[in-house]
Design an enzyme around this catalytic site. Structure first.
Site, short mmCIF file in Angstrom:
data_model
loop_
_atom_site.label_atom_id
_atom_site.label_comp_id
_atom_site.label_asym_id
_atom_site.label_seq_id
_atom_site.Cartn_x
_atom_site.Cartn_y
_atom_site.Cartn_z
N TYR A 60 -48.79 -68.94 32.43
CA TYR A 60 -48.45 -68.72 33.87
C TYR A 60 -47.23 -67.87 33.97
O TYR A 60 -47.11 -66.98 34.55
CB TYR A 60 -48.62 -69.84 35.01
CG TYR A 60 -48.33 -69.48 36.15
CD1 TYR A 60 -49.25 -68.69 37.02
CD2 TYR A 60 -47.20 -69.71 37.02
CE1 TYR A 60 -49.12 -68.42 38.02
CE2 TYR A 60 -47.01 -69.39 38.23
CZ TYR A 60 -48.01 -68.86 38.86
OH TYR A 60 -47.65 -68.32 40.26
N SER A 72 -43.70 -64.69 40.78
CA SER A 72 -43.29 -65.95 41.21
C SER A 72 -41.91 -66.53 40.60
O SER A 72 -41.58 -65.77 39.54
CB SER A 72 -44.27 -66.89 40.45
OG SER A 72 -43.88 -68.39 40.52
#
Length: 251
Positions: free
Chosen positions: A152, A139
């Protein structure tokens, strides 16, 4: 539409979002896809949508030991996987004042241990065959610290570093490794996010087209969309105190 260079593929997290769209994208190009996820009922509907080239596979990547064993067995049983996409991932807020260990552990189990087990389960077979393509969905959040996203961001940064380091070891054996860094994509996992908090939000199909083309080009690292990737590049170049002040405003 030209055929893909892979005959067989494994895609984790295939029951929804990017994994589901990528499975359809691959089958349209003649690839037999072992579509792995926990929710088998959704995998069956995916098979109904995409046809017999989809092979549903019940797999919970949060169990890393079972995942490694299942991927290694699948690789042996199917005659060798040509492409493995570690796509399954979990994203949840990490709020210090309301810290939830179960949420942190879930992200670590899936994004770190599960993704690593998925990739490692196929490496011996690919090296023996002298070919194969490994891809991981990291990501843009793995490139930049973000408020309320410490776990995350860290898990996606891990996956990127793992893939980029692994590439140094396996390229000499004929393997391709692609680290993919999407921005915000309209999926089940982002459905409850505020639209203003997701700049340059993309449809899943648009994102998958970009991912697919990047893999066809055998890209080593692919970050998109370029607008958000460029903004992250600017932020990375800022002096740390200024960068921190700007990022805190994103809460």
């Amino acid at each position: 539409m030209s055929a893909a260079p892979w005959n067989t593929a494994l895609v984790t997290g295939a029951s929804s979002g990017l994994g589901r769209a990528l499975t359809v994208w691959l089958t349209k190009r003649g690839v037999r896809v072992y579509a792995a996820a926990r929710r088998t009922e959704l995998l069956e509907t995916l098979k109904g949508e995409a046809g017999d080239l989809v092979v549903p596979l019940k797999l919970d990547v949060s169990d890393a030991d079972a995942t490694f064993a299942a991927v290694a067995k699948l690789d042996a049983d199917c005659g060798g996987l040509d492409l493995v996409v570690a796509n399954a991932g979990v994203g949840e807020d990490t709020r210090p004042k309301k810290l939830k260990w179960e949420s942190i552990k879930r992200m670590m189990d899936v994004n770190v241990n599960g993704a690593t087990a998925t990739i490692c389960g196929v490496i011996p077979g690919m090296i023996e065959r002298g070919r194969g393509h490994l891809a991981g969905i990291s990501s843009l959040a793995g490139l930049m610290p973000l408020p309320m996203s410490s776990t995350y961001c860290a898990t996606k940064a891990y996956l990127a570093m793992f893939l980029n380091s692994l590439r140094l070891d396996v390229e000499q054996h004929g393997l391709v490794v692609t680290s993919i860094h999407p921005g915000f994509v309209k999926t089940e996992s982002t459905a409850n996010n505020k639209p203003e908090a997701m700049p340059f939000l993309m449809e899943a199909q648009d994102a998958v087209e970009r991912i697919g083309r990047a893999m066809l080009r055998r890209e080593k690292v692919f970050s998109f969309p370029w607008q958000l990737s460029s903004l992250i590049g600017v932020a990375q170049a800022m002096p740390r105190p200024l960068q921190s002040a700007v990022l805190r405003q994103l809460r």
